[in-house]
Design a protein around this motif. Structure first.
Motif, PDB file in Angstrom:
ATOM      1  N   THR A  27       0.880  -6.749   7.569  1.00 34.74           N
ATOM      2  CA  THR A  27      -0.299  -7.552   7.587  1.00 34.74           C
ATOM      3  C   THR A  27      -1.788  -6.551   7.244  1.00 34.74           C
ATOM      4  N   PHE A  28      -1.777  -6.573   5.865  1.00 32.82           N
ATOM      5  CA  PHE A  28      -2.946  -5.673   5.523  1.00 32.82           C
ATOM      6  C   PHE A  28      -4.159  -5.654   6.040  1.00 32.82           C
ATOM      7  N   SER A  29      -4.666  -6.708   6.368  1.00 35.30           N
ATOM      8  CA  SER A  29      -6.007  -6.584   7.138  1.00 35.30           C
ATOM      9  C   SER A  29      -6.187  -6.128   8.427  1.00 35.30           C
ATOM     10  N   ARG A  30      -5.186  -5.912   9.034  1.00 41.27           N
ATOM     11  CA  ARG A  30      -5.176  -5.198  10.532  1.00 41.27           C
ATOM     12  C   ARG A  30      -4.767  -3.801  10.379  1.00 41.27           C
ATOM     13  N   TYR A  31      -4.736  -3.187   9.305  1.00 40.52           N
ATOM     14  CA  TYR A  31      -4.598  -1.774   9.249  1.00 40.52           C
ATOM     15  C   TYR A  31      -5.705  -1.089   8.564  1.00 40.52           C
ATOM     16  N   ALA A  32      -5.908   0.341   8.980  1.00 36.63           N
ATOM     17  CA  ALA A  32      -6.799   1.318   8.167  1.00 36.63           C
ATOM     18  C   ALA A  32      -6.081   1.535   6.767  1.00 36.63           C
ATOM     19  N   VAL A  33      -6.676   2.084   6.025  1.00 33.59           N
ATOM     20  CA  VAL A  33      -6.081   2.498   4.701  1.00 33.59           C
ATOM     21  C   VAL A  33      -6.780   3.769   3.921  1.00 33.59           C
ATOM     22  N   SER A  34      -5.995   4.446   3.258  1.00 33.34           N
ATOM     23  CA  SER A  34      -6.353   5.770   2.950  1.00 33.34           C
ATOM     24  C   SER A  34      -6.185   6.083   1.671  1.00 33.34           C
ATOM     25  N   TRP A  35      -6.721   7.374   1.065  1.00 29.25           N
ATOM     26  CA  TRP A  35      -6.360   7.919  -0.135  1.00 29.25           C
ATOM     27  C   TRP A  35      -6.298   9.236  -0.002  1.00 29.25           C
ATOM     28  N   TYR A  36      -5.140   9.905  -0.664  1.00 32.90           N
ATOM     29  CA  TYR A  36      -4.908  11.266  -0.591  1.00 32.90           C
ATOM     30  C   TYR A  36      -4.842  11.762  -2.121  1.00 32.90           C
ATOM     31  N   ARG A  37      -4.773  12.974  -2.100  1.00 29.13           N
ATOM     32  CA  ARG A  37      -4.538  13.638  -3.340  1.00 29.13           C
ATOM     33  C   ARG A  37      -3.827  14.976  -3.443  1.00 29.13           C
ATOM     34  N   ALA A  48     -10.291   9.875   1.081  1.00 31.34           N
ATOM     35  CA  ALA A  48     -11.070   8.722   1.803  1.00 31.34           C
ATOM     36  C   ALA A  48     -10.199   7.997   2.511  1.00 31.34           C
ATOM     37  N   ALA A  49     -10.834   7.198   3.453  1.00 35.34           N
ATOM     38  CA  ALA A  49     -10.304   6.495   4.436  1.00 35.34           C
ATOM     39  C   ALA A  49     -11.143   4.952   5.018  1.00 35.34           C
ATOM     40  N   MET A  50     -10.589   4.059   5.361  1.00 36.42           N
ATOM     41  CA  MET A  50     -11.289   2.970   5.634  1.00 36.42           C
ATOM     42  C   MET A  50     -10.501   2.050   6.851  1.00 36.42           C
ATOM     43  N   SER A  51     -11.338   1.532   7.930  1.00 39.46           N
ATOM     44  CA  SER A  51     -10.851   0.972   9.026  1.00 39.46           C
ATOM     45  C   SER A  51     -10.614  -0.184   8.672  1.00 39.46           C
ATOM     46  N   SER A  52      -9.906  -1.137   9.388  1.00 39.60           N
ATOM     47  CA  SER A  52      -9.484  -2.504   9.294  1.00 39.60           C
ATOM     48  C   SER A  52     -10.698  -3.185  10.052  1.00 39.60           C
ATOM     49  N   GLY A  53     -10.811  -4.489   9.916  1.00 40.14           N
ATOM     50  CA  GLY A  53     -11.701  -5.366  10.607  1.00 40.14           C
ATOM     51  C   GLY A  53     -13.211  -5.527  10.047  1.00 40.14           C
ATOM     52  N   CYS A  96      -2.016   6.285  -2.056  1.00 39.21           N
ATOM     53  CA  CYS A  96      -2.435   5.600  -0.987  1.00 39.21           C
ATOM     54  C   CYS A  96      -1.497   5.635   0.192  1.00 39.21           C
ATOM     55  N   ASN A  97      -2.027   5.554   1.405  1.00 40.01           N
ATOM     56  CA  ASN A  97      -1.325   5.511   2.509  1.00 40.01           C
ATOM     57  C   ASN A  97      -1.838   4.615   3.863  1.00 40.01           C
ATOM     58  N   ARG A  98      -0.953   4.269   4.817  1.00 37.58           N
ATOM     59  CA  ARG A  98      -1.408   3.525   5.928  1.00 37.58           C
ATOM     60  C   ARG A  98      -1.480   4.436   6.884  1.00 37.58           C
ATOM     61  N   PRO A  99      -2.577   4.736   7.522  1.00 39.48           N
ATOM     62  CA  PRO A  99      -2.513   5.840   8.459  1.00 39.48           C
ATOM     63  C   PRO A  99      -1.974   5.312   9.656  1.00 39.48           C
ATOM     64  N   LYS A 100      -1.338   6.278  10.530  1.00 40.02           N
ATOM     65  CA  LYS A 100      -1.087   5.794  11.935  1.00 40.02           C
ATOM     66  C   LYS A 100      -1.865   5.895  12.913  1.00 40.02           C
ATOM     67  N   PHE A 101      -3.081   6.752  12.668  1.00 41.85           N
ATOM     68  CA  PHE A 101      -4.169   6.869  13.533  1.00 41.85           C
ATOM     69  C   PHE A 101      -5.563   6.712  12.577  1.00 41.85           C
ATOM     70  N   TYR A 102      -6.371   5.994  12.904  1.00 36.87           N
ATOM     71  CA  TYR A 102      -7.795   6.346  12.293  1.00 36.87           C
ATOM     72  C   TYR A 102      -8.953   6.094  13.283  1.00 36.87           C
ATOM     73  N   THR A 103      -9.957   7.219  13.095  1.00 33.68           N
ATOM     74  CA  THR A 103     -11.229   7.115  13.493  1.00 33.68           C
ATOM     75  C   THR A 103     -11.936   7.725  12.213  1.00 33.68           C
ATOM     76  N   ALA A 104     -13.234   7.320  12.419  1.00 40.88           N
ATOM     77  CA  ALA A 104     -14.146   7.735  11.406  1.00 40.88           C
ATOM     78  C   ALA A 104     -14.229   9.213  11.385  1.00 40.88           C
ATOM     79  N   ALA A 105     -13.711  10.001  12.244  1.00 39.40           N
ATOM     80  CA  ALA A 105     -13.769  11.413  12.683  1.00 39.40           C
ATOM     81  C   ALA A 105     -12.348  12.195  12.245  1.00 39.40           C
ATOM     82  N   VAL A 106     -11.225  11.310  12.554  1.00 37.01           N
ATOM     83  CA  VAL A 106      -9.852  11.683  12.483  1.00 37.01           C
ATOM     84  C   VAL A 106      -8.810  10.661  11.913  1.00 37.01           C
ATOM     85  N   VAL A 107      -8.182  11.108  10.561  1.00 38.99           N
ATOM     86  CA  VAL A 107      -7.124  10.402  10.166  1.00 38.99           C
ATOM     87  C   VAL A 107      -5.925  11.020  10.092  1.00 38.99           C
TER      88      VAL A 107
END
Length: 123
Positions: A27-37, A48-53, A96-107
């Motif tokens: 369920t994509f909308s319920r998860y944070a998402v991120s980009w790595y390189r 970059a990363a972005m929270s859900s909601g 791209c990646n689905r983080p297992k933990f996300y805050t604006a400070a820690v991904v």
């Protein structure tokens, strides 16, 4: 879980690209998402990363702040990375990646990765 990146390519310095990552299997909308390189000979790094909601928060690596923008379209199960003012040092494979933990400070990255898309910035 499946993540499929697209949109990479060869671009001149100062140019722009928009990467896309189509997600499925959760369920994509319920998860944070991120980009790595990952550049040749270097470790994979968070871009970059972005929270859900509603009222999503974002997190950017210092080296891309002001140039890259992460966004998401929950109706399309897709996350984007708009990259402007590209530099040769942005050359890398982008994942791209689905983080297992996300805050604006820690991904913290999760276990699911796409196959990556190559971005090459060169004249």
């Amino acid at each position: 879980v499946q993540l499929v990146e697209s949109g990479g390519g060869l671009v001149q310095p100062g140019g722009s690209l928009r990467l896309s990552c189509a997600a499925s299997g959760f369920t994509f909308s319920r998860y944070a998402v991120s980009w790595y390189r990952q550049a040749p000979g270097k470790e994979r790094e968070l871009v970059a990363a972005m929270s859900s909601g509603v009222g999503s928060t974002t997190h950017y690596a210092e080296v891309v702040k002001g140039r890259f923008t992460i966004s998401r379209d929950n109706a399309k199960n897709t996350v984007y990375l708009q990259m402007n003012s590209l530099k040769p040092e942005d050359t890398a494979v982008y994942y791209c990646n689905r983080p297992k933990f996300y805050t604006a400070a820690v991904v913290i990255p999760g276990d699911y990765w796409g196959q990556g898309t190559q971005v090459t910035v060169s004249s």
